[in-house]
Design an enzyme around this catalytic site. Structure first.
Site, PDB file in Angstrom:
ATOM      1  N   GLY A  12     -11.925  52.634  28.706  1.00  0.00           N
ATOM      2  CA  GLY A  12     -10.660  53.287  28.376  1.00  0.00           C
ATOM      3  C   GLY A  12      -9.892  52.351  27.455  1.00  0.00           C
ATOM      4  O   GLY A  12     -10.490  51.506  26.769  1.00  0.00           O
ATOM      5  N   TYR A  13      -8.571  52.474  27.476  1.00  0.00           N
ATOM      6  CA  TYR A  13      -7.755  51.618  26.594  1.00  0.00           C
ATOM      7  C   TYR A  13      -8.001  50.137  26.885  1.00  0.00           C
ATOM      8  O   TYR A  13      -8.187  49.331  25.980  1.00  0.00           O
ATOM      9  CB  TYR A  13      -6.270  51.933  26.762  1.00  0.00           C
ATOM     10  CG  TYR A  13      -5.918  53.295  26.254  1.00  0.00           C
ATOM     11  CD1 TYR A  13      -5.631  53.501  24.920  1.00  0.00           C
ATOM     12  CD2 TYR A  13      -5.899  54.395  27.112  1.00  0.00           C
ATOM     13  CE1 TYR A  13      -5.331  54.759  24.441  1.00  0.00           C
ATOM     14  CE2 TYR A  13      -5.607  55.661  26.640  1.00  0.00           C
ATOM     15  CZ  TYR A  13      -5.324  55.833  25.303  1.00  0.00           C
ATOM     16  OH  TYR A  13      -5.047  57.084  24.833  1.00  0.00           O
ATOM     17  N   LYS A  38     -19.218  55.365  31.890  1.00  0.00           N
ATOM     18  CA  LYS A  38     -20.038  56.497  32.351  1.00  0.00           C
ATOM     19  C   LYS A  38     -20.367  57.482  31.241  1.00  0.00           C
ATOM     20  O   LYS A  38     -21.334  58.212  31.350  1.00  0.00           O
ATOM     21  CB  LYS A  38     -19.418  57.175  33.561  1.00  0.00           C
ATOM     22  CG  LYS A  38     -18.094  57.819  33.373  1.00  0.00           C
ATOM     23  CD  LYS A  38     -17.806  58.667  34.608  1.00  0.00           C
ATOM     24  CE  LYS A  38     -16.469  58.366  35.186  1.00  0.00           C
ATOM     25  NZ  LYS A  38     -16.058  59.151  36.288  1.00  0.00           N
ATOM     26  N   VAL A  81     -20.553  53.123  37.395  1.00  0.00           N
ATOM     27  CA  VAL A  81     -20.395  52.001  38.329  1.00  0.00           C
ATOM     28  C   VAL A  81     -20.283  52.556  39.745  1.00  0.00           C
ATOM     29  O   VAL A  81     -19.521  53.508  39.984  1.00  0.00           O
ATOM     30  CB  VAL A  81     -19.117  51.198  37.978  1.00  0.00           C
ATOM     31  CG1 VAL A  81     -18.867  50.094  39.007  1.00  0.00           C
ATOM     32  CG2 VAL A  81     -19.215  50.620  36.571  1.00  0.00           C
ATOM     33  N   GLU A 170       4.690  66.423  28.596  1.00  0.00           N
ATOM     34  CA  GLU A 170       3.917  66.524  27.344  1.00  0.00           C
ATOM     35  C   GLU A 170       2.987  67.742  27.378  1.00  0.00           C
ATOM     36  O   GLU A 170       2.790  68.403  26.370  1.00  0.00           O
ATOM     37  CB  GLU A 170       3.113  65.239  27.125  1.00  0.00           C
ATOM     38  CG  GLU A 170       4.018  64.060  26.745  1.00  0.00           C
ATOM     39  CD  GLU A 170       3.254  62.892  26.129  1.00  0.00           C
ATOM     40  OE1 GLU A 170       2.182  62.550  26.659  1.00  0.00           O
ATOM     41  OE2 GLU A 170       3.720  62.339  25.122  1.00  0.00           O
ATOM     42  N   GLN A 320      -0.036  51.641  26.675  1.00  0.00           N
ATOM     43  CA  GLN A 320       0.539  50.543  25.892  1.00  0.00           C
ATOM     44  C   GLN A 320       0.346  49.194  26.604  1.00  0.00           C
ATOM     45  O   GLN A 320      -0.025  48.192  25.994  1.00  0.00           O
ATOM     46  CB  GLN A 320       2.034  50.823  25.731  1.00  0.00           C
ATOM     47  CG  GLN A 320       2.647  50.167  24.538  1.00  0.00           C
ATOM     48  CD  GLN A 320       4.165  50.380  24.493  1.00  0.00           C
ATOM     49  OE1 GLN A 320       4.899  49.449  24.253  1.00  0.00           O
ATOM     50  NE2 GLN A 320       4.643  51.581  24.716  1.00  0.00           N
TER      51      GLN A 320
HETATM   52  P1  FAD Z   1      -8.574  54.890  31.503  1.00  0.00           P
HETATM   53  O1  FAD Z   1      -7.977  55.330  30.224  1.00  0.00           O
HETATM   54  O2  FAD Z   1      -8.470  55.723  32.706  1.00  0.00           O
HETATM   55  O3  FAD Z   1     -10.093  54.475  31.244  1.00  0.00           O
HETATM   56  C1  FAD Z   1     -10.992  54.166  32.277  1.00  0.00           C
HETATM   57  C2  FAD Z   1     -12.403  54.310  31.761  1.00  0.00           C
HETATM   58  O4  FAD Z   1     -13.302  53.972  32.809  1.00  0.00           O
HETATM   59  C3  FAD Z   1     -12.757  55.722  31.310  1.00  0.00           C
HETATM   60  O5  FAD Z   1     -13.452  55.673  30.095  1.00  0.00           O
HETATM   61  C4  FAD Z   1     -13.646  56.240  32.436  1.00  0.00           C
HETATM   62  O6  FAD Z   1     -14.602  57.178  31.992  1.00  0.00           O
HETATM   63  C5  FAD Z   1     -14.326  54.938  32.888  1.00  0.00           C
HETATM   64  N1  FAD Z   1     -14.805  55.006  34.258  1.00  0.00           N
HETATM   65  C6  FAD Z   1     -14.093  55.390  35.362  1.00  0.00           C
HETATM   66  N2  FAD Z   1     -14.858  55.302  36.457  1.00  0.00           N
HETATM   67  C7  FAD Z   1     -16.063  54.859  36.050  1.00  0.00           C
HETATM   68  C8  FAD Z   1     -17.269  54.540  36.728  1.00  0.00           C
HETATM   69  N3  FAD Z   1     -17.395  54.690  38.051  1.00  0.00           N
HETATM   70  N4  FAD Z   1     -18.314  54.089  36.001  1.00  0.00           N
HETATM   71  C9  FAD Z   1     -18.219  53.924  34.657  1.00  0.00           C
HETATM   72  N5  FAD Z   1     -17.107  54.198  33.966  1.00  0.00           N
HETATM   73  C10 FAD Z   1     -16.034  54.654  34.654  1.00  0.00           C
HETATM   74  N6  FAD Z   1       0.489  56.111  28.516  1.00  0.00           N
HETATM   75  C11 FAD Z   1       1.249  55.676  27.485  1.00  0.00           C
HETATM   76  O7  FAD Z   1       1.424  54.441  27.310  1.00  0.00           O
HETATM   77  N7  FAD Z   1       1.846  56.554  26.617  1.00  0.00           N
HETATM   78  C12 FAD Z   1       1.667  57.897  26.705  1.00  0.00           C
HETATM   79  O8  FAD Z   1       2.200  58.669  25.894  1.00  0.00           O
HETATM   80  C13 FAD Z   1       0.850  58.391  27.772  1.00  0.00           C
HETATM   81  N8  FAD Z   1       0.606  59.717  27.876  1.00  0.00           N
HETATM   82  C14 FAD Z   1      -0.252  60.160  28.845  1.00  0.00           C
HETATM   83  C15 FAD Z   1      -0.567  61.528  28.879  1.00  0.00           C
HETATM   84  C16 FAD Z   1      -1.459  62.014  29.822  1.00  0.00           C
HETATM   85  C17 FAD Z   1      -1.806  63.477  29.827  1.00  0.00           C
HETATM   86  C18 FAD Z   1      -2.045  61.122  30.774  1.00  0.00           C
HETATM   87  C19 FAD Z   1      -3.013  61.639  31.806  1.00  0.00           C
HETATM   88  C20 FAD Z   1      -1.725  59.763  30.754  1.00  0.00           C
HETATM   89  C21 FAD Z   1      -0.838  59.268  29.786  1.00  0.00           C
HETATM   90  N9  FAD Z   1      -0.526  57.897  29.710  1.00  0.00           N
HETATM   91  C22 FAD Z   1       0.275  57.438  28.685  1.00  0.00           C
HETATM   92  C23 FAD Z   1      -1.091  56.928  30.674  1.00  0.00           C
HETATM   93  C24 FAD Z   1      -2.350  56.295  30.077  1.00  0.00           C
HETATM   94  O9  FAD Z   1      -3.250  57.284  29.642  1.00  0.00           O
HETATM   95  C25 FAD Z   1      -3.039  55.360  31.079  1.00  0.00           C
HETATM   96  O10 FAD Z   1      -2.105  54.386  31.472  1.00  0.00           O
HETATM   97  C26 FAD Z   1      -4.264  54.696  30.415  1.00  0.00           C
HETATM   98  O11 FAD Z   1      -5.253  55.659  30.152  1.00  0.00           O
HETATM   99  C27 FAD Z   1      -4.846  53.564  31.268  1.00  0.00           C
HETATM  100  O12 FAD Z   1      -5.905  52.969  30.554  1.00  0.00           O
HETATM  101  P2  FAD Z   1      -7.140  52.311  31.314  1.00  0.00           P
HETATM  102  O13 FAD Z   1      -7.996  51.657  30.275  1.00  0.00           O
HETATM  103  O14 FAD Z   1      -6.664  51.488  32.439  1.00  0.00           O
HETATM  104  O15 FAD Z   1      -7.923  53.494  31.998  1.00  0.00           O
END
Ligand code: FAD
Length: 405
Positions: A12-13, A38, A81, A170, A320
Site C-alpha cells: 500500500g502507501y 497479495k 501473508v 468523499e 499522508q
Molecule cells: P493499505 O493502503 O491498506 O495497504 C496495505 C497493502 O497490504 C495492500 O496492498 C493490501 O493488499 C496488502 N495486504 C493486506 N493484507 C495482506 C496479506 N495478508 N498478504 C499480502 N498483502 C496484504 N488518507 C489520506 O491521507 N487522505 C485521503 O484523502 C484519504 N481518503 C481515503 C478514502 C477512502 C475511501 C479510504 C478507504 C481511505 C482513505 N484514506 C485517506 C486513508 C488511507 O487510504 C489509509 O490511511 C492508507 O491506505 C494506509 O496505507 P497503508 O500502506 O498502511 O495500507
C-alpha cells in the site's frame, strides 16, 4: 558475508513508498530487498470511493507493481501473508515462507464493523479494488433491474452510507455526481433515488474545521443527500438498516438496496494474531518506527500506531502519514545498515482535502481554508504529487488526474 535480507509486507502507501525509497537509499550490495503483496498491483486506496461510485474505472486506481519498482533491485513476491514468526525470523505465506533479517510490516487496514449486527454480512465496505468494484456493480445492477425486474421496489434505489468521516463524505460526493448519469442510462426518475447518510456524531467530518464540514454537508444536502446525525446503525439486514437516534428508544427501519459502511477501520489482524503486543490491534512503534520488543522489526501506515513526542493521542491513520513514515523508515534502515544513529519520525502536515465529487471539495492546505473548485484542484495536485513521488513524471502522465496531455 551474505547481505542482510529486508522484507516488506504489503504494497500500500507505506510498503510501496518504503520499497521505492530503499531502492534509492541503498546500494545493491547493501541488502536484498523483497516486497510481498497479495496482488500484483498497487492501488490508491484514497481513490477507491471514486471506483466504488463508478465515477472512475477501477483500473485508474491501480498500477502493476513491476512497472513502479525496479525489479532488479527489489524482488517482488505475489503471495498472501499468513503469519509472522518472530522467533525464527520467518513469514509464513500462503504458498511458502520467507526469511528476513529486517522486517517492515505495512499490511494496512481492515474494515471495522464494531460488532454491529448483520453489518459484515449485509453491508459493503470500501477497502480494496475488488470491494470497490463490487459496490459499483451492485449499484448498477440495482438500477439496471429497476425497470425490468417485476419484484423491483423503489427502496432498491435507496443507498445508505454508514459514517460521515472522510471516506463516507468523499463517497457521497462521488455518488451525487454518478446518480444522474445512472438515472439517464436506465430511464429512472431521479426523484425516486434516495441517498441517506447515518452518522453517530452530531456533525459530519469530525476532524475537520467546523465551517468547512458544514460547507460539505450543505453541498451534499443541496444535491439530495439526507443526513441522519446523532443516529446509530443498530442492525443491517438484507432489506436495509435499523437505526436509532441518540437518546431515543425507537428503532427506525430504512429499506435500502445498497448499504455501504465507511464508519471505521482497524489494523490488519495478522500482527495481533502472530503474537505481537498491540494497542487496539495496531503495532505501537517507537519514534523510529521500530517494534519495541524486536530491533529488527518496523511498522508503517495503518497497521502501526505512533505517538508524537509527549502527546496523548497518536497520529491518525492516513495515507499522508503512511507515506512520510515510509520515507523516514527507508533513511533509518540505511542508517542502521551503516551503523549510524536513527532519526525520529516527525509528521509534517501539509493539509487535508476532502473531495465532494469531481468539481467540489473542502480542505485546509498550509493553514489556508479552501472550498469549491480551488479545493477540488488542490485534491488533484495532492493525488498527482504522490504519483510523482512514486514513479516520476511518466506515472503522473499515465495515471494522474490533472490533464497534462
Ligand atoms: P493499505 O493502503 O491498506 O495497504 C496495505 C497493502 O497490504 C495492500 O496492498 C493490501 O493488499 C496488502 N495486504 C493486506 N493484507 C495482506 C496479506 N495478508 N498478504 C499480502 N498483502 C496484504 N488518507 C489520506 O491521507 N487522505 C485521503 O484523502 C484519504 N481518503 C481515503 C478514502 C477512502 C475511501 C479510504 C478507504 C481511505 C482513505 N484514506 C485517506 C486513508 C488511507 O487510504 C489509509 O490511511 C492508507 O491506505 C494506509 O496505507 P497503508 O500502506 O498502511 O495500507
Amino acid at each position: 558475508m551474505s547481505k542482510p535480507k529486508i522484507v516488506i509486507l504489503g504494497a500500500g502507501y507505506g510498503g510501496m513508498m518504503t520499497a521505492v525509497r530503499l531502492e534509492k537509499e541503498l546500494k545493491a550490495e547493501d541488502a536484498d530487498i523483497t516486497l510481498v503483496n497479495k496482488h500484483n498491483y498497487h492501488y490508491q486506496t484514497t481513490w477507491l470511493h471514486e471506483a466504488a461510485a463508478g465515477t472512475i474505472h477501477h483500473d485508474r486506481t491501480r498500477m502493476l507493481i513491476k512497472n513502479v519498482i525496479n525489479t532488479k533491485r527489489v524482488k517482488f513476491v505475489q503471495d498472501t501473508v499468513g503469519s509472522i514468526d518472530r522467533e525464527n525470523k520467518k513469514v509464513a505465506l500462503k504458498n511458502g515462507e520467507i526469511e528476513y533479517d529486517y522486517l517492515i510490516v505495512a499490511l494496512g487496514f481492515e474494515s471495522n464493523t464494531f460488532g454491529i449486527k448483520g453489518l459484515a454480512e449485509n453491508a459493503f465496505a470500501i477497502r480494496s479494488v475488488n470491494t470497490a468494484r463490487k459496490i459499483r456493480e451492485h449499484i448498477e445492477y440495482k438500477f439496471a433491474s429497476y425497470n425490468n425486474d417485476p419484484d423491483a421496489k423503489d427502496s432498491d434505489l435507496t443507498i445508505v452510507v454508514g459514517g460521515a468521516g472522510l471516506s463516507g463524505i468523499e463517497f457521497l460526493g462521488e455518488l451525487v455526481d454518478r446518480i444522474p448519469d445512472l438515472c439517464k442510462e436506465y430511464d429512472i426518475d431521479p426523484n425516486k433515488v434516495k441517498i441517506v447518510d447515518v452518522e453517530g456524531m452530531p456533525f459530519v467530518l469530525p476532524p475537520f474545521d467546523r465551517e468547512l464540514a458544514k460547507y460539505a454537508q450543505n453541498y451534499l444536502e443541496s444535491k439530495g443527500v439526507t443526513f441522519k446525525l446523532s443516529t446509530f446503525i443498530k442492525e443491517a439486514t438484507p432489506e436495509g438498516v435499523k437505526v436509532q437516534k441518540k437518546d431515543s428508544e425507537e428503532l427506525e427501519e430504512i429499506q435500502a438496496g445498497t448499504v455501504v459502511w465507511t464508519g471505521g477501520v482497524k489494523a490488519n489482524h495478522i500482527p495481533a494474531d502472530s503474537g505481537f503486543e498491540t494497542n487496539r490491534g495496531k503495532i505501537q512503534v517507537t519514534e523510529d518506527l521500530r517494534y519495541p520488543e524486536d530491533d529488527h522489526i518496523f511498522a508503517v501506515g495503518d497497521v502501526a500506531v505512533v505517538f508524537p513526542k509527549d502527546a496523548e493521542r497518536p497520529y491518525p491513520p492516513t495515507a499522508q502519514i503512511a507515506i512520510q513514515e515510509a520515507e523516514n523508515l527507508a533513511k533509518n534502515i540505511k542508517h542502521i545498515l551503516h551503523g549510524e544513529k536513527t532519526e525520529a519520525f516527525v509528521y509534517k502536515p501539509k493539509g487535508t482535502v476532502a473531495s465532494l465529487g469531481e468539481k467540489q471539495a473542502i480542505g485546509v492546505v498550509f493553514d489556508h481554508k479552501l472550498t469549491g473548485k480551488p479545493a477540488a484542484a488542490m485534491k488533484k495536485v495532492i493525488d498527482d504529487r504522490y504519483l510523482l513521488m512514486l514513479g516520476g513524471v511518466p506515472l503522473v502522465l499515465k495515471k494522474g488526474k490533472l490533464n497534462l496531455l
